[in-house]
Enzyme design. Structure first.
Site, short mmCIF file in Angstrom:
data_model
loop_
_atom_site.label_atom_id
_atom_site.label_comp_id
_atom_site.label_asym_id
_atom_site.label_seq_id
_atom_site.Cartn_x
_atom_site.Cartn_y
_atom_site.Cartn_z
N ASP A 31 0.86 -1.18 0.00
CA ASP A 31 0.00 0.00 0.00
C ASP A 31 0.89 1.22 0.00
O ASP A 31 2.11 1.12 0.20
CB ASP A 31 -0.90 0.00 1.23
N ARG A 79 -16.26 3.83 -5.14
CA ARG A 79 -17.14 4.51 -6.10
C ARG A 79 -16.48 5.67 -6.81
O ARG A 79 -17.09 6.71 -7.05
CB ARG A 79 -18.44 4.94 -5.40
N ASN A 84 -9.92 4.52 -9.86
CA ASN A 84 -9.62 3.10 -9.72
C ASN A 84 -9.04 2.51 -10.99
O ASN A 84 -8.21 1.60 -10.94
CB ASN A 84 -10.87 2.34 -9.31
N ILE A 107 -11.18 -7.32 -7.20
CA ILE A 107 -12.34 -6.87 -6.43
C ILE A 107 -12.65 -5.40 -6.73
O ILE A 107 -13.79 -4.96 -6.64
CB ILE A 107 -12.08 -7.06 -4.91
N SER A 108 -11.62 -4.64 -7.10
CA SER A 108 -11.76 -3.20 -7.32
C SER A 108 -12.88 -2.89 -8.30
O SER A 108 -12.92 -3.43 -9.42
CB SER A 108 -10.46 -2.62 -7.86
N ASN A 109 -13.77 -2.00 -7.89
CA ASN A 109 -14.87 -1.60 -8.76
C ASN A 109 -14.49 -0.47 -9.70
O ASN A 109 -13.59 0.30 -9.41
CB ASN A 109 -16.08 -1.19 -7.90
N ASP A 140 -22.34 -10.59 -4.45
CA ASP A 140 -23.71 -10.66 -4.96
C ASP A 140 -24.37 -11.97 -4.55
O ASP A 140 -25.55 -12.01 -4.20
CB ASP A 140 -23.70 -10.54 -6.50
N ARG A 143 -25.08 -11.80 -0.74
CA ARG A 143 -26.27 -11.00 -0.47
C ARG A 143 -27.53 -11.77 -0.83
O ARG A 143 -28.51 -11.78 -0.06
CB ARG A 143 -26.21 -9.69 -1.27
N HIS A 169 -21.24 -7.14 -12.22
CA HIS A 169 -21.10 -6.83 -10.79
C HIS A 169 -21.45 -5.37 -10.51
O HIS A 169 -20.76 -4.69 -9.76
CB HIS A 169 -19.68 -7.14 -10.33
#
Length: 323
Positions: A31, A79, A84, A107-109, A140, A143, A169
């Site tokens: 990081d 978001r 990203n 995983i990054s949107n 998803d 959930r 996704h």
């Protein structure tokens, strides 16, 4: 095994590499800030993994990736798609040059765009293997399982209910195949109730953002879902057979299964989330949709144009980028 991971909401990630003679694994973290502290915290957990944290100075990214067999990327700003995209591009470049044979779990949107971004970077470096690149859509499924168990009035079923979720996704690209739930919805479940449940699964992330008063997005549930999928990839890599999980993949990973799926959805998409059988080399087989209802068919038709747009954005981003 050596694993590399990022933390959600930052540019942090990690990789895994094997030390079979010692019976241990290494978890490498990277990081731009705080990684040594996170590594120290994780290192106190009673597992056989050695945990190391790296920062950008002194080739930290390269050191984190050296020997990695699995790379998990939840990096980025919640978001913020444009930001990203750049983060994922740069991480993908590091993987392509340091750990090109690693399984990569994105995983990054927005996953519908970031997975194509990773693929295009790999193609430019001549190391793209569609069988080893995955978009993590497990949240998803988690959930859908939880919400169905709530409707059934028994939360103890949450880890037993299985609902296939296909498409992509984000928003309307998330298509829960509720007719195929391992635990059927109550008889007489009305269409308006079905619509509400579908919408809740599709926009569950908004529910979290609202509950956090806009101060964050889903991180803890995403961490659980990411760990679930990573565990399945590791088990399959170690030779366990019969593991099937929905994931957003390049359909060229299984030309026969991917080709059949394209015919089912009625479009020549390059990427789609579907149940995928995992194996030691990644994707073994891409499964089809199975028997779906007219309602679910309508949802898939609505998802396709959104998926096309998102995929094209990812590809175009790399075509216009300097690597």
């Amino acid at each position: 095994m050596r694993t590399v991971m990022n933390s959600p909401g930052s540019s942090f990630w990690a990789g895994i590499s094997s030390f079979p003679e010692k019976g241990t694994s290494t978890l490498s973290l990277f990081d731009i800030v705080n990684t040594p502290g996170v590594a120290a915290d994780l290192s106190h957990i009673s597992t056989p993994a050695k945990v190391v944290g790296y920062l950008p100075p002194d080739d930290g990214l390269k050191k984190a990736l050296a020997g990695a067999e699995i790379v998990v990327i939840p990096a980025g700003v919640p978001r913020k798609p444009g930001i990203n995209a750049g983060i994922v591009r740069d991480l993908a470049t590091g993987i392509a040059t340091t750990a090109p044979k690693a399984f990569v779990l994105v995983i990054s949107n927005p996953v519908n765009s970031t997975v194509p971004i990773v693929a295009e970077v790999f193609k430019k470096h001549g190391v793209f293997d569609p069988k080893r690149l995955f978009g993590v859509t497990t949240l998803d499924v988690v959930r859908a399982s939880t919400f169905v168990s709530e409707i059934l009035g028994d939360l103890s079923l949450a880890n037993k209910v299985v609902v296939p979720v296909v498409g992509g996704h984000s928003g309307v690209t998330i298509v829960p195949l509720l007719s195929q739930s391992s635990h059927p919805l109550p008889s007489g479940f009305a269409q308006d109730e079905l619509d509400k449940l579908t919408n809740r699964i599709q926009f569950g992330g908004d529910e979290v953002v609202k509950a956090k008063d806009g101060a964050g997005s889903a991180t803890l549930s995403m961490a659980f879902a990411g760990a679930e999928f990573a565990s399945k990839v590791i088990r399959a890599a170690n030779g366990e057979k019969g593991i099937v999980a929905p994931t957003f993949v390049n359909l060229a990973a299984d030309k026969e299964g991917g080709g059949a799926l394209k015919k089912e959805i009625g479009d020549d998409l390059d990427y789609f989330s579907a149940p995928v059988e995992l194996g030691p080399d990644g994707v073994v087989k891409i499964h089809g949709l199975g028997k779906i209802t007219e309602h679910e068919s309508t949802l898939i038709k609505a998802a396709v144009p959104e998926l096309k747009t998102s995929i094209d954005k990812g590809v175009s981003f790399i075509e216009s980028s300097k690597l």
